[in-house]
Design a protein around this motif. Sequence first.
Motif, PDB file in Angstrom:
ATOM      1  N   THR A   1       0.832  -1.213   0.000  1.00 42.51           N
ATOM      2  CA  THR A   1       0.000   0.000   0.000  1.00 42.51           C
ATOM      3  C   THR A   1       0.860   1.253   0.000  1.00 42.51           C
ATOM      4  OG1 THR A   1      -1.824  -1.108   1.141  1.00 42.51           O
ATOM      5  CG2 THR A   1      -1.742   1.298   1.289  1.00 42.51           C
ATOM      6  N   LEU A   2       1.916   1.263   0.813  1.00 36.81           N
ATOM      7  CA  LEU A   2       2.790   2.435   0.866  1.00 36.81           C
ATOM      8  C   LEU A   2       3.534   2.637  -0.449  1.00 36.81           C
ATOM      9  CD1 LEU A   2       4.196   2.088   4.490  1.00 36.81           C
ATOM     10  CD2 LEU A   2       2.425   3.650   3.676  1.00 36.81           C
ATOM     11  N   LEU A   3       3.978   1.559  -1.074  1.00 35.48           N
ATOM     12  CA  LEU A   3       4.661   1.689  -2.367  1.00 35.48           C
ATOM     13  C   LEU A   3       3.725   2.279  -3.421  1.00 35.48           C
ATOM     14  CD1 LEU A   3       6.668  -1.658  -2.650  1.00 35.48           C
ATOM     15  CD2 LEU A   3       7.541   0.584  -1.992  1.00 35.48           C
ATOM     16  N   ARG A   4       2.483   1.852  -3.417  1.00 40.10           N
ATOM     17  CA  ARG A   4       1.551   2.291  -4.450  1.00 40.10           C
ATOM     18  C   ARG A   4       0.932   3.656  -4.137  1.00 40.10           C
ATOM     19  NH1 ARG A   4       0.080  -1.541  -8.146  1.00 40.10           N
ATOM     20  NH2 ARG A   4       0.766  -3.694  -7.777  1.00 40.10           N
ATOM     21  N   GLU A   5       0.554   3.868  -2.894  1.00 42.91           N
ATOM     22  CA  GLU A   5      -0.183   5.088  -2.540  1.00 42.91           C
ATOM     23  C   GLU A   5       0.737   6.255  -2.196  1.00 42.91           C
ATOM     24  OE1 GLU A   5      -3.450   5.539  -2.668  1.00 42.91           O
ATOM     25  OE2 GLU A   5      -3.846   3.487  -3.335  1.00 42.91           O
ATOM     26  N   ARG A   6       1.759   6.017  -1.399  1.00 39.27           N
ATOM     27  CA  ARG A   6       2.640   7.113  -0.973  1.00 39.27           C
ATOM     28  C   ARG A   6       3.756   7.362  -1.997  1.00 39.27           C
ATOM     29  NH1 ARG A   6       5.584   6.011   4.476  1.00 39.27           N
ATOM     30  NH2 ARG A   6       6.867   4.721   3.095  1.00 39.27           N
ATOM     31  N   GLU A   7       4.352   6.281  -2.501  1.00 41.79           N
ATOM     32  CA  GLU A   7       5.468   6.447  -3.434  1.00 41.79           C
ATOM     33  C   GLU A   7       5.012   6.519  -4.886  1.00 41.79           C
ATOM     34  OE1 GLU A   7       8.015   7.250  -1.999  1.00 41.79           O
ATOM     35  OE2 GLU A   7       7.563   6.495   0.006  1.00 41.79           O
ATOM     36  N   MET A   8       3.757   6.171  -5.143  1.00 42.59           N
ATOM     37  CA  MET A   8       3.165   6.248  -6.479  1.00 42.59           C
ATOM     38  C   MET A   8       3.944   5.411  -7.491  1.00 42.59           C
ATOM     39  SD  MET A   8       1.962  10.261  -6.484  1.00 42.59           S
ATOM     40  CE  MET A   8       0.949  10.080  -7.946  1.00 42.59           C
ATOM     41  N   LEU A   9       4.364   4.232  -7.045  1.00 40.87           N
ATOM     42  CA  LEU A   9       4.985   3.243  -7.927  1.00 40.87           C
ATOM     43  C   LEU A   9       3.900   2.312  -8.452  1.00 40.87           C
ATOM     44  CD1 LEU A   9       8.091   2.365  -5.731  1.00 40.87           C
ATOM     45  CD2 LEU A   9       8.120   3.672  -7.859  1.00 40.87           C
ATOM     46  N   GLY A  10       4.166   1.701  -9.570  1.00 40.27           N
ATOM     47  CA  GLY A  10       3.152   0.843 -10.175  1.00 40.27           C
ATOM     48  C   GLY A  10       3.273  -0.609  -9.777  1.00 40.27           C
TER      49      GLY A  10
END
Length: 522
Positions: A211-220
Amino acid sequence: MDEFLKWYFSDHPIVAATLGADGYDHTLGDWTADAWHNREREQVRWLERLSAREASTLDDAIDRDLVLSQLRGAIAEAAWPEWRRDPSVYLGTIFTSMYAPFQHRLKPEPELVSAALSRLAEVPGVLAACRANLDPDLAAPLLVKRGLGQARTGRNFLTRTIPSMVEDPDLRARLAEAAEPAARAFDELVTFLETFECGGTWRMGERLYTTLLREREMLGYGAAELHEKGRAAWAELDARMQEVAVQVNGSRDWRAAMEFLMDDHPATLDEMRAEYEAETRRAQAFVREHDLVTFADGEECLVLPSAEYNRPVLSVAHYMAPPPLSSSRQGVFFVPFTPDDFSPDQVRQRLRTNAHAQMPSIAVHEAYPGHHWHLSYIAENPRTVRKVFRTPYFTEGWALYVEKLLQEHGYFDTPATLLAHLDFRMFRAARIIVDTALHCEEMSIEEAESFMSTKSSLSPGTAQGEVNRYCAWPTQAPSYLTGAIEIDRIRESFRGTLKEFHDRIAGSGGLPLGLAEQVALA
């Protein structure tokens, strides 16, 4: 956005003061459980409010989406409340709030001392909140032990280190006297933590990590995909390092070649600092000569021993940026000194991981055109929110990207420095593998330490300190190579000169990589 920042600064006065915002340097803020719960409610309110706002320009959209990414990350982490799990949350902010103002010296000394006196008076309350908020069912023994190491430095830090930074003898004596109640509060916390029994885990789990990778870091992608990227990068670097190792010691065994290089190190910690100073100046001159970036007016990078309070928890070089909301452009490259109680062998191990061949890469990373260039340059950005929020996936990614950039321009001009450069990149690939495996319950601490000491050139002692850090700071360790790879990918699509690309993407802030790509390719 101005209204949001006003709320944010009021709720995070130490952050505001460290950034150089006026009016926030006399308080540590509210650390009670009620304050934490209220903050969580306000974050949800701001997320809803800002999500409903349209942006009339790309810059406005980037600003809004930057804040939204931070809010989504904070709201997700509320399910993993570090303020109930980790005493370092409280200790680190106290240390920073006391140390940074005297290091930056943005105001006259009497004003700095006045602010420090006000904060010292609040230290017992903050540490009382720490004791009250730590939850035996959530706090992990590893994190408590780590915090205990920091807490034990508190008395000396407040009563000796900080007063020693004051030049006026009367003000120095006044500050030392006022520090005693705060020092006693640290003594009480040490006693509390020594007997505090807890049974929580430091493992974040794959769901929140993703969740943090996708939502905070905006990685795919999420944790599993990131883990595989780390393994692929490690294998590629392993092959390259075998080729270079032959030029160092005649063998394809790069681990043995790095052991050989690490035996050639400074004799003392002071000699290590002096050599880092020289390497920093060399890197600065090289970047200017090759016209790779635009320098901020008045920028200056000091090279100093690491602060005493950080020595128990940080075993590697690190950097303190100039306050971006101030006129200062002076940053500090901290050389990783050891705690005073380290044995001669432990000091030698620290020196071995700062060998002569390794210093060029580290100076590039921490200073030019790494952290210092980047963070002094973005202080010129007119968008205030870009100077407030940044992610390590860009800032650390940038610092590793420029190591490769200078390698492409011939900076690492011997087999020894080239191998060390590649080893640092492999070290970051190992970090991706280990951090994701640790927090997704696929690797024990002992397995992680073994991996870091055999799949990179870390000594066993340094590997232990590194893994301890990963346990306490999930998702941060993969940021270096992940960000570097993403910046490289964005560069391939950029139409313009190399300098224009660097000034645009790095000058836009320390954005989540999805936003950085929008800015660079707009």
